[in-house]
Design a protein around this motif. Structure first.
Motif: not given
Length: 251
Positions: A138-145
């Protein structure tokens, strides 16, 4: 048994290939150790301009190794270490996603600075289907979504095609499998036009500025800008611009 990942260097492009298709390139201890070693080598090498992360088999990465492979192997890299190497390292990381991504595999694709996937690849945050949650990734994907997309996909565990993975911001592009190499090469050509120091600085800006306090961000970026303008690389680039020639790093 084949190496969990393979490494090749050609004309400044380091290609790291996830190479355990029999285990769907799951994130076993062996694979994480091998991937970490190859990332470290690539990030530190003066001969590497850009890193390509790709896969053998029809699955890019199935996420956690639920079969428990590598339980007796000492762990040198955690998944967190891998993400930090990819995001904090100075070299651009381009994902050539030639297969399905599930769970932690989606995180691996999203941790690449730029990702291009075959349009028949499927993506999914499938963790809830086995009673866990996509916590670390989530630390990696949430900033993109967008939050709405993240809630839907995290809670449903639904698998989506590469075209929708582009739409929700997880990857940059989807291409027909037969043109995946050519599409990836187009991105690599564009990246190669930038100076190595400038690329490292540009990447650092993306990851640091959004989470920094405004005053600190201005202070740090002003210092960085001054250092870059005084660099030999900038002098070469501006000279090439004035002379309408190619800078020494181009290509």
């Amino acid at each position: 048994m084949s190496e969990p990942t393979t490494y090749a260097l050609d004309k400044g492009i380091a290609t790291i290939t996830l190479n355990h298709p029999d285990n769907r390139n799951a994130l076993s201890t062996e694979l994480l150790n091998s991937l970490g070693d190859n990332l470290e080598e690539s990030m530190q090498s003066d001969h590497v301009r850009v890193i390509v992360l790709t896969n053998e088999g029809n699955t890019f990465c199935a996420g956690a190794d639920l079969k428990g492979g590598g339980v007796n192997v000492p762990s040198r890299y955690s998944l967190v270490d891998i993400f930090q190497l990819m995001m904090d390292g100075p070299k651009p990381v381009v994902g050539k996603i030639a297969g399905h991504c599930m769970g932690g595999g989606v995180g691996l694709a999203a941790a690449c600075d730029i990702s291009i996937a075959a349009d028949d690849a499927m993506f999914g945050f499938t963790e809830v289907r086995i009673g866990v949650a996509p916590a670390i990734i989530s630390v990696v994907v949430l900033p993109k979504m967008r939050r709405a997309d993240a809630l839907e996909l995290f809670l449903s565990g639904e698998r989506i095609p590469a075209s929708r993975a582009v739409h929700v911001g997880l990857i940059n592009a989807a291409a027909p499998r037969e043109s995946l190499d050519d599409t990836t090469d187009e991105f690599l050509t564009k990246i190669a036009a930038g100076g190595p120091l400038a690329l490292a600085a540009a990447k650092e800006l993306i990851y640091k500025v959004p989470s920094a306090a405004r005053d600190e961000a201005f202070k740090w970026t002003a210092k960085l800008s001054s250092e870059l303008f005084r660099s030999d690389e900038a002098a070469e680039g501006m000279k090439a611009f004035r002379e309408r020639s190619m800078p020494p790093w181009s290509g």
